[in-house]
Motif scaffolding. Structure first.
Motif, mmCIF file in Angstrom:
data_model
loop_
_atom_site.group_PDB
_atom_site.id
_atom_site.type_symbol
_atom_site.label_atom_id
_atom_site.label_comp_id
_atom_site.label_asym_id
_atom_site.label_seq_id
_atom_site.Cartn_x
_atom_site.Cartn_y
_atom_site.Cartn_z
ATOM 1 N N TRP A 31 19.191 54.191 -41.169
ATOM 2 C CA TRP A 31 19.044 54.888 -39.897
ATOM 3 C C TRP A 31 17.615 55.383 -39.761
ATOM 4 C CZ3 TRP A 31 23.281 54.352 -37.050
ATOM 5 C CH2 TRP A 31 24.514 54.241 -37.687
ATOM 6 N N PRO A 32 17.089 55.463 -38.549
ATOM 7 C CA PRO A 32 15.716 55.961 -38.389
ATOM 8 C C PRO A 32 15.596 57.466 -38.621
ATOM 9 C CG PRO A 32 16.698 55.557 -36.242
ATOM 10 C CD PRO A 32 17.671 55.048 -37.283
ATOM 11 N N SER A 33 16.727 58.175 -38.553
ATOM 12 C CA SER A 33 16.705 59.630 -38.728
ATOM 13 C C SER A 33 18.111 60.123 -39.046
ATOM 14 C CB SER A 33 16.215 60.317 -37.443
ATOM 15 O OG SER A 33 17.156 60.094 -36.397
ATOM 16 N N LYS A 34 18.177 61.348 -39.509
ATOM 17 C CA LYS A 34 19.473 61.979 -39.752
ATOM 18 C C LYS A 34 20.227 62.134 -38.436
ATOM 19 C CE LYS A 34 21.536 66.074 -41.884
ATOM 20 N NZ LYS A 34 21.238 67.328 -42.606
ATOM 21 N N GLU A 35 19.497 62.477 -37.378
ATOM 22 C CA GLU A 35 20.113 62.680 -36.073
ATOM 23 C C GLU A 35 20.784 61.401 -35.564
ATOM 24 O OE1 GLU A 35 17.429 65.736 -37.089
ATOM 25 O OE2 GLU A 35 16.923 63.616 -36.844
#
Length: 100
Positions: free
Chosen positions: A60-64
């Motif tokens: 994923w590009p971020s946790k969000e």
């Protein structure tokens, strides 16, 4: 910063799989996730764990983005079906080296 979902899935009921993939795959793309591995071809090299049918790794590009995918209303019934129809573990791992 990248995050990685690492899943261990052993189906106990096969009925949910096809519908799950049909919905989950485009949602992973929508949240900019990328499947790095989805395979039953794995080997334990050390330690003691349960036998697992399928291992999945998603970047994923971020946790969000990862949390957004998990909380998406379109995914909720399919997550519930997977949870009820399998023994699953899902870890979200931050892509950093705390020991460097």
């Amino acid at each position: 910063m990248a995050y990685y979902s690492v899943l261990e899935v052993t189906p106990t009921n096969q009925g949910w799989g096809a519908d799950y993939a049909r919905v989950a795959n485009p949602l992973v793309v929508q949240y900019e996730g990328k499947y790095l591995a989805r395979t039953s071809n794995h080997q334990r090299l050390e330690g003691e764990t349960e036998n697992v049918t399928l291992r999945i790794i998603i970047e994923w590009p971020s946790k969000e983005a990862a949390i957004g995918f998990m909380n998406d209303p379109a995914y909720a019934p399919h997550l519930e079906a997977r949870t009820k129809g399998s023994i699953s573990q899902h870890y979200l791992i931050e892509g950093k080296d705390d020991l460097a």
